[in-house]
Design a protein around this motif. Structure first.
Motif, PDB file in Angstrom:
ATOM      1  N   LEU A 115       1.022  -1.366  -0.016  1.00  0.00           N
ATOM      2  CA  LEU A 115      -0.174   0.115   0.152  1.00  0.00           C
ATOM      3  C   LEU A 115       0.790   1.280  -0.051  1.00  0.00           C
ATOM      4  N   LEU A 116       1.948   1.286   0.747  1.00  0.00           N
ATOM      5  CA  LEU A 116       2.711   2.637   0.983  1.00  0.00           C
ATOM      6  C   LEU A 116       3.205   2.892  -0.491  1.00  0.00           C
ATOM      7  N   PRO A 117       3.864   2.280  -1.215  1.00  0.00           N
ATOM      8  CA  PRO A 117       4.373   2.910  -2.380  1.00  0.00           C
ATOM      9  C   PRO A 117       3.058   3.475  -3.373  1.00  0.00           C
ATOM     10  N   LYS A 118       1.979   2.929  -3.165  1.00  0.00           N
ATOM     11  CA  LYS A 118       0.856   3.579  -4.137  1.00  0.00           C
ATOM     12  C   LYS A 118       0.541   4.943  -3.355  1.00  0.00           C
ATOM     13  N   LEU A 119       0.601   5.067  -2.196  1.00  0.00           N
ATOM     14  CA  LEU A 119       0.365   6.259  -1.503  1.00  0.00           C
ATOM     15  C   LEU A 119       1.294   7.274  -1.754  1.00  0.00           C
ATOM     16  N   LEU A 120       2.594   6.886  -1.782  1.00  0.00           N
ATOM     17  CA  LEU A 120       3.817   7.635  -2.119  1.00  0.00           C
ATOM     18  C   LEU A 120       3.507   8.386  -3.617  1.00  0.00           C
ATOM     19  N   LEU A 121       3.238   7.298  -4.449  1.00  0.00           N
ATOM     20  CA  LEU A 121       3.221   7.847  -5.840  1.00  0.00           C
ATOM     21  C   LEU A 121       2.038   8.753  -5.888  1.00  0.00           C
ATOM     22  N   LEU A 122       0.652   8.624  -5.186  1.00  0.00           N
ATOM     23  CA  LEU A 122      -0.194   9.852  -5.171  1.00  0.00           C
ATOM     24  C   LEU A 122       0.465  11.078  -4.608  1.00  0.00           C
ATOM     25  N   ALA A 123       1.158  11.015  -3.351  1.00  0.00           N
ATOM     26  CA  ALA A 123       1.633  12.010  -2.729  1.00  0.00           C
ATOM     27  C   ALA A 123       2.556  13.040  -3.692  1.00  0.00           C
ATOM     28  N   ILE A 124       3.426  12.145  -4.381  1.00  0.00           N
ATOM     29  CA  ILE A 124       4.510  12.849  -5.408  1.00  0.00           C
ATOM     30  C   ILE A 124       3.683  13.567  -6.569  1.00  0.00           C
ATOM     31  N   ILE A 125       2.763  12.699  -7.118  1.00  0.00           N
ATOM     32  CA  ILE A 125       1.940  13.294  -8.352  1.00  0.00           C
ATOM     33  C   ILE A 125       1.151  14.878  -7.765  1.00  0.00           C
ATOM     34  N   VAL A 145       8.306   9.147 -14.683  1.00  0.00           N
ATOM     35  CA  VAL A 145       9.209   8.040 -14.462  1.00  0.00           C
ATOM     36  C   VAL A 145       9.860   8.059 -13.179  1.00  0.00           C
ATOM     37  N   LEU A 146      10.111   9.220 -12.521  1.00  0.00           N
ATOM     38  CA  LEU A 146      10.789   9.790 -11.342  1.00  0.00           C
ATOM     39  C   LEU A 146       9.828   9.228 -10.310  1.00  0.00           C
ATOM     40  N   ALA A 147       8.562   9.590 -10.389  1.00  0.00           N
ATOM     41  CA  ALA A 147       7.683   9.279  -9.174  1.00  0.00           C
ATOM     42  C   ALA A 147       7.464   7.706  -9.280  1.00  0.00           C
ATOM     43  N   ASN A 148       7.459   6.834 -10.321  1.00  0.00           N
ATOM     44  CA  ASN A 148       7.388   5.676 -10.407  1.00  0.00           C
ATOM     45  C   ASN A 148       8.516   4.996  -9.879  1.00  0.00           C
ATOM     46  N   ALA A 149       9.837   5.491  -9.958  1.00  0.00           N
ATOM     47  CA  ALA A 149      10.901   4.899  -9.614  1.00  0.00           C
ATOM     48  C   ALA A 149      11.064   5.119  -8.283  1.00  0.00           C
ATOM     49  N   ALA A 150      10.749   6.461  -7.841  1.00  0.00           N
ATOM     50  CA  ALA A 150      10.680   6.454  -6.368  1.00  0.00           C
ATOM     51  C   ALA A 150       9.745   5.868  -5.585  1.00  0.00           C
ATOM     52  N   ALA A 151       8.720   5.475  -6.054  1.00  0.00           N
ATOM     53  CA  ALA A 151       7.836   4.685  -5.158  1.00  0.00           C
ATOM     54  C   ALA A 151       8.122   3.176  -5.263  1.00  0.00           C
ATOM     55  N   ILE A 152       8.695   2.811  -6.166  1.00  0.00           N
ATOM     56  CA  ILE A 152       9.494   1.203  -6.378  1.00  0.00           C
ATOM     57  C   ILE A 152      10.503   1.233  -5.341  1.00  0.00           C
ATOM     58  N   SER A 153      11.390   2.228  -5.292  1.00  0.00           N
ATOM     59  CA  SER A 153      12.490   2.133  -4.312  1.00  0.00           C
ATOM     60  C   SER A 153      11.964   2.353  -3.093  1.00  0.00           C
ATOM     61  N   PHE A 154      10.808   2.915  -2.853  1.00  0.00           N
ATOM     62  CA  PHE A 154      10.621   3.159  -1.406  1.00  0.00           C
ATOM     63  C   PHE A 154       9.954   1.734  -0.942  1.00  0.00           C
ATOM     64  N   VAL A 155       9.239   1.205  -1.714  1.00  0.00           N
ATOM     65  CA  VAL A 155       8.588  -0.250  -1.277  1.00  0.00           C
ATOM     66  C   VAL A 155       9.866  -1.109  -0.982  1.00  0.00           C
ATOM     67  N   CYS A 156      10.912  -1.078  -1.704  1.00  0.00           N
ATOM     68  CA  CYS A 156      12.218  -1.834  -1.507  1.00  0.00           C
ATOM     69  C   CYS A 156      12.775  -1.637  -0.099  1.00  0.00           C
ATOM     70  N   ALA A 157      12.698  -0.165   0.060  1.00  0.00           N
ATOM     71  CA  ALA A 157      13.355   0.156   1.395  1.00  0.00           C
ATOM     72  C   ALA A 157      12.562  -0.324   2.558  1.00  0.00           C
TER      73      ALA A 157
END
Length: 477
Positions: A147-157, A173-185
């Motif tokens: 759930l958290l990466p989707k929330l981050l993507l919404l927040a970035i946009i 692309v930056l928003a998607n890459a940031a969300a994917i990296s966030f879920v990895c973290a």
């Protein structure tokens, strides 16, 4: 698995689908149709890279988890080879400058290639760390990480909108890459004890070879299923345009609401049916469950056909075709879920080669269908081809299961699924011209559903009524 554990794992797919339905219209209003299509190619690439570079060791990890004495060492054996191979491949590709972004987006810029490379590595790591949570039955942590990466993507946009940032491909692309990296973290934090211990463990080459012997053959079946679900986007990218791909990816995203049924059912069904098989009883319930899922599938098609016009209120005018395409797009999650109830014979008899054969044949059908339909119908052709291919997939899994295990009643299964898929195909290709005729068609399907499945409906309402009465008695109301 207890109801509480099932609910914890269900939070992820349900919440993810809801957040996806919120974020998707936002993206379509503020980014171009072409860039939305380019993001579909990013998702296709991420899925393919995980499948290819995992070398089937993710499946080996799941297979050996409960038998392994040193689970961190097992994680290292499963994760390390593919990670090394992926990093080396990414570094070689990046040495060619913006080639990676050029292949995916037709925008050969080096910074886009770097962002894609970051997303590839983060997605791969997330795949294995998510398995650690899944196998340890840490359902809530698993769901929150979804759930958290989707929330981050919404927040970035949302931040882009507030500060009036450029609505260009780089920022998307930056928003998607940031969300994917966030879920990895997040996965990394939640599994830090396991991967820190894995780093310190010794790599057993002999056991790694054994895991590869199990996992590598599974890649073929995995590639076939990936092709079955992703080849439509590749063909649209090649034979049509990014605009058509954008419309199609939005349709698929709306249809992803049906994956809630698929995700929740798969979480519960596989452990239950294999428990029945090991105990030698309860398998008579397979037919009953199959009938219930068939009822949900037919109802899903009928309601989608009657209510698909609702999506136009949430999308820009240039996405009007989504209301016709989305009905065929739900064929994948609905028919796949239904096939999970009829394929149990293959799992019980351990003849997985038949499951692989079903995926390969359905993939071939999808290849031919996309090649034939996309030049004429664009995104609509891709949706129809995939829907028909998944009916073929469902049919083959069912027939192979019967051949290997035992007969099951299937006249109703095939009759209603053919009616639903045929209606979806006509609706997607010619629904706009047929108008009221299609409304009448889906109403007839819905009325037939009410008659045929009236027993199941009564049982469901009776069960809910008893539960409500029991809860009221407990609370003294």
């Amino acid at each position: 698995m207890t109801p509480k554990q099932i609910a914890a794992f269900a939070i992820g797919p349900i919440g993810g689908a809801v957040l996806g339905l919120i974020s998707l219209p936002v993206v379509t209003w503020f980014f171009s149709q072409e860039d939305v299509g380019r993001m579909a190619m990013l998702q296709v690439t991420l899925g393919f890279s995980i499948l290819l570079f995992s070398l089937g060791l993710d499946q080996s990890y799941v297979r050996e988890f409960h038998e392994a004495e040193n689970k961190p060492a097992l994680l290292k054996r499963a994760m390390l080879p593919g990670l090394v191979l992926l990093v080396l491949t990414v570094l070689v590709i990046l040495s060619f400058g913006g080639a990676l972004a050029g292949w995916l987006f037709e925008v050969p810029q080096w910074h886009l290639s770097v962002l894609v490379a970051l997303a590839l590595v983060a997605s791969y790591i997330s795949r294995f760390l998510s398995l650690v949570l899944r196998m340890n039955e840490r359902g809530l942590a698993f769901s929150m990480s979804q759930l958290l990466p989707k929330l981050l993507l919404l927040a970035i946009i949302g931040g882009y909108i507030v500060v009036d940032a450029e609505k260009d491909l780089t920022n998307l692309v930056l928003a998607n890459a940031a969300a994917i990296s966030f879920v990895c973290a997040i996965y990394g934090w939640n599994t830090r004890a396991e991967w820190l211990a894995a780093i310190r463990s010794k790599l057993d080459i002999d056991q790694l070879k054994s895991m590869l012997r199990f996992g590598l053959p599974l890649i073929l079946g995995g590639l076939a299923f990936w092709g079955l679900t992703a080849v439509d986007k590749v063909f649209l990218r090649t034979l049509a345009s990014f605009e058509e791909l954008g419309v199609y990816s939005v349709s698929v995203s709306f249809a992803a609401a049906a994956t809630i049924l698929q995700s929740v059912f798969s979480t519960v069904w596989a452990p239950t049916v294999y428990k029945w098989a090991s105990a030698g009883k309860g398998l008579e319930n397979v037919h009953k469950v199959s009938r219930y899922i068939l009822a949900l599938v037919v109802l899903g098609f009928a309601l989608a056909g009657l209510l698909s016009w609702v999506v136009t209120f949430f999308l820009p005018a240039n996405y009007a075709a989504v209301q016709w395409i989305v009905v065929s797009c739900i064929g994948y999650p609905l028919l796949y879920t239904l096939s999970e109830t009829t394929v149990v014979g293959i799992g019980i008899t351990r003849r997985s080669s038949f499951a692989m054969l079903a995926a390969i044949i359905a993939f071939a059908v999808n290849l031919v269908g996309n090649w034939w339909l996309i030049p004429t119908y664009g995104a609509s052709g891709a949706a129809v081809s995939t829907c028909v291919s998944f009916w073929v997939f469902f049919f083959l899994r069912t027939e192979f299961s019967i051949y290997l295990w035992k007969p099951m009643p299937r006249l109703l299964l095939y009759t209603f699924t053919v009616i639903s898929v045929a209606g979806a195909v006509v609706f997607t290709l010619w629904g706009e011209a047929l108008g009221a005729w299609m409304v009448a068609y889906w109403l007839v399907v819905l009325v037939s559903w009410c008659v045929v499945f009236r027993g199941e409906v009564r049982e469901v309402f009776g069960f809910v009524g008893r539960r409500l009465k029991k809860n009221a008695q407990k609370t003294g109301l």
